[in-house]
Design a protein around this motif. Sequence first.
Motif, PDB file in Angstrom:
ATOM      1  N   ILE A 105      25.961  29.627  16.152  1.00 21.01           N
ATOM      2  CA  ILE A 105      25.764  28.291  16.137  1.00 21.01           C
ATOM      3  C   ILE A 105      27.073  27.453  15.462  1.00 21.01           C
ATOM      4  N   LEU A 106      27.492  27.942  14.245  1.00 17.97           N
ATOM      5  CA  LEU A 106      28.190  27.254  13.547  1.00 17.97           C
ATOM      6  C   LEU A 106      29.777  27.133  14.417  1.00 17.97           C
ATOM      7  N   LEU A 107      29.927  28.348  14.744  1.00 20.01           N
ATOM      8  CA  LEU A 107      31.217  28.546  15.831  1.00 20.01           C
ATOM      9  C   LEU A 107      31.338  27.595  16.817  1.00 20.01           C
ATOM     10  N   GLY A 108      30.112  27.438  17.502  1.00 21.83           N
ATOM     11  CA  GLY A 108      30.181  26.708  18.822  1.00 21.83           C
ATOM     12  C   GLY A 108      30.241  25.212  18.240  1.00 21.83           C
ATOM     13  N   GLY A 147      23.883  36.046  11.971  1.00 18.34           N
ATOM     14  CA  GLY A 147      24.722  36.374  13.144  1.00 18.34           C
ATOM     15  C   GLY A 147      24.553  35.112  13.911  1.00 18.34           C
ATOM     16  N   CYS A 148      23.022  34.690  14.080  1.00 24.18           N
ATOM     17  CA  CYS A 148      23.139  33.890  15.451  1.00 24.18           C
ATOM     18  C   CYS A 148      23.430  32.311  14.644  1.00 24.18           C
ATOM     19  N   GLY A 149      23.293  32.160  13.237  1.00 26.12           N
ATOM     20  CA  GLY A 149      23.793  30.978  12.475  1.00 26.12           C
ATOM     21  C   GLY A 149      25.283  30.857  12.838  1.00 26.12           C
ATOM     22  N   THR A 200      17.155  43.429   8.288  1.00 27.92           N
ATOM     23  CA  THR A 200      17.829  43.564   9.365  1.00 27.92           C
ATOM     24  C   THR A 200      17.747  42.136  10.157  1.00 27.92           C
ATOM     25  N   ILE A 201      16.641  41.506   9.990  1.00 29.23           N
ATOM     26  CA  ILE A 201      16.492  40.133  10.758  1.00 29.23           C
ATOM     27  C   ILE A 201      17.058  39.231  10.092  1.00 29.23           C
ATOM     28  N   SER A 202      17.459  39.323   8.937  1.00 28.73           N
ATOM     29  CA  SER A 202      18.221  38.269   8.091  1.00 28.73           C
ATOM     30  C   SER A 202      19.652  38.367   8.757  1.00 28.73           C
ATOM     31  N   LEU A 203      20.340  39.535   8.857  1.00 21.18           N
ATOM     32  CA  LEU A 203      21.385  39.789   9.414  1.00 21.18           C
ATOM     33  C   LEU A 203      21.505  39.327  10.900  1.00 21.18           C
ATOM     34  N   ILE A 204      20.367  39.342  11.579  1.00 21.06           N
ATOM     35  CA  ILE A 204      20.341  38.942  12.933  1.00 21.06           C
ATOM     36  C   ILE A 204      20.531  37.145  12.889  1.00 21.06           C
ATOM     37  N   ARG A 205      19.751  36.782  11.921  1.00 26.62           N
ATOM     38  CA  ARG A 205      19.612  35.408  11.586  1.00 26.62           C
ATOM     39  C   ARG A 205      21.192  34.885  11.353  1.00 26.62           C
ATOM     40  N   LEU A 235      18.984  30.708  20.449  1.00 26.23           N
ATOM     41  CA  LEU A 235      19.236  31.633  19.424  1.00 26.23           C
ATOM     42  C   LEU A 235      18.028  31.854  18.669  1.00 26.23           C
ATOM     43  N   GLY A 236      17.527  30.498  17.953  1.00 27.97           N
ATOM     44  CA  GLY A 236      16.348  30.306  17.002  1.00 27.97           C
ATOM     45  C   GLY A 236      15.253  31.041  17.666  1.00 27.97           C
ATOM     46  N   THR A 237      14.942  30.759  18.964  1.00 26.94           N
ATOM     47  CA  THR A 237      13.716  31.365  19.652  1.00 26.94           C
ATOM     48  C   THR A 237      13.889  32.770  19.850  1.00 26.94           C
TER      49      THR A 237
END
Length: 745
Positions: A306-309, A301-303, A294-299, A34-36
């Motif tokens: 990751i947190l959920l997992g 979301g990915c975070g 927009t990128i912050s929202l994507i970040r 997700l970070g990549t």
Amino acid sequence: MKILDSANSCIGRLNIRTVLYISFTLASILFIVLGTFVEWKEDVTLDAMFAKEDNLDRISYLCMDANSTMLKARINMENFILTYKDFGYNEAKSRYITPILTYVSEIKNIMGHIRSLTSNQNIKEITYKIDMELDKYQTTIFNLTDKYMALGFSNSGTYGALQSSSREIESVLDMQKNSQLKSDLLMLRRDEKNYIIQNRDLYVTKHREDSDTFKRNIALAQLPSDIKSRLITLADSYAGFFQLYCQTSDEIRTINNNYVQSIRTIEPLLASLNEEAFNNVVASRQKREDSEDTISLIRWGCGFLILLGTLIIAYIISTVISRDVKECKSFAEEISTGNLTNRLRLKGKNEFTSLAIALNKMAESLSSYATKMTSSTEQYRALVENSQDLIIRYDNNYICLYMNPVCSRLDSSVDLDYFIGEPIDSKIFLSKDIALSWKELLQNVFNTCQTQEAYYDFETPGGTIYFHARFFPEYAEGGGMKGVVITARDITMQKLEEQKNKQKEQLLIQQSKMASMGEMIGLIAHQWRQPLNALALNVNDVKDAFTFGELDARYIEESVSASLQQIEFMSKTIDDFRNFFIPAKKKVHFYVNTAIEELLSMFLQIFNKSHIDIFIKTTQGAALLTEGYPSEFKQVLLNILNNAKDAIVSKKKTDTQLQGKIEISVGNTEDNSEIIVSIRDNGGGIPDDVIGEIFDSYFSTKGSEGTGVGLYMSKTIIEEKMHGKISVLNIEDGAQFIIQLPVAT
């Protein structure tokens, strides 16, 4: 739930390290993937925007540079118009017009640079318009400066010709002495000046009319025909030059209007270009900020993924581990209550089995340690109660919690139970003054959380007892202060020993002074010899005066006065040497340079006798006031000077041509906090293998001739009694002693 139960079952068969490795690997893979993705998206989107924004920023800065350059061009043109008459046309043109052409070229270069940085058609069109207007502006500048050159000033151009023509007419009229024609000429000159000042066509017409009147009056005047002819020719020439001047002035006004119009065209275009560039910068930044959001929202979301997992993995692991942790916790709680007999049951072979074994061993060790602690506590209590130091504990309210039995030995009337539980100032221990001092020190400990200490003396029937008290902060388990522990040690024997040592030091100082008494007595005899001879001569002279009848009141008064002066000198000599031998009892303020001069005035003969020159150098304006014992300070100097003298005399035995020399320098350190006294000699120096020992007591480089006391006492006086410092080092041809003393405030 079946999936979670199945996962718990699988994890339960693994040890904790394996579970954590697998969990960390899964979380890392999820984070990397997700970070990549987020970094790639951010790099692709924002890099292009930042590049575009950089170009727009550069365009905006270039627009500001163009505006600034255009302003410089306008200022230069105004300076040219204002100063070309003062500097001369060529000088003014070189100073102001030539730079304008450079400015125009710079603005054109800026416009070209802007076009290379943007694809915005509107901006490019504005830059092309500015280039066209700059060409017109440059042409206008050339025309305007040429017209100013043609117009001229003083003795140049049209104006110079006009002035020359009028002066020639005036010269002819002065020779003919015709006042009427001179009046007409003055009228023409007035019209000329009014036009130059006000620039109105009214004065052009009036000048033409007055010129016709002037020529008619020349024709009617009673003048020789050749003079009339010459005056009419000069008048026509003058009128022609004036018309040419007016025409040139009109052309300058026209060109100047074109210049102003060009300025009014270029500057709005530059302002428009600047505004367009600024708006583009603002729009680009807004677009970039929207992309960043927009990128912050994507970040985010990915975070979240990751947190959920991570939470899911953590929940599965915690469910497996928490059961064994609860058992260990319950066991630890039982130990905390003092139950050291219970033990954990062993299950399986995972990490918790090893932990259970370790906890069981800990319980066995604690049981053994508790037994030992009981024994140690009793030993500590016996140690405190039998201590020779006074030990007292106070809490935060200054209430006494404990006093050891030695307190009753300090004061036989003390009943320890009488003080326990009482404030420090309600029931006085030792004395009221000591109680007040202790309370103040207790307050300082509570305020600063730092150890305090003080020294006290206490009168007892057996004599004075001296003790050193220290106040230590006592901390609770949570970290805050819960009280203060006071320890007081009897230092009576140490105090008495210090007093004895001080008496010994003073005795050594006196002995060091007395060691030089033989030479001093010789000096006194030397200084008294001349006054005694003078007194003897006065007595014999009185006898002779009486014999020859010369004895009168005036003679007696002069003889008595001369004798008293000699006696006063002898008395002062005795006082100086007597004061040198009196031990100092208290510190006083004194000037170091004055003490040195007084010492040399007493002992200079000793050094002159040994053919040794002494030089004193004092830094101008130095702060030389210190606090200490001037007599002891003089003794230190005398010890050092005598050692230097002995070294020089010893060296002269092998070097008969040696001229003994001692240099004394007095000054300050760079920050003026200390006085530096330097004593240098050329006596050959101190052997390197013993130079570090010369301040030791009873150490001497003179063998049986030395006592080893002088330099030891010098160090004691300077460093312990006057809080200074003394040191020595070898220099090229001798030794250098350095004394450092604090400047008195």
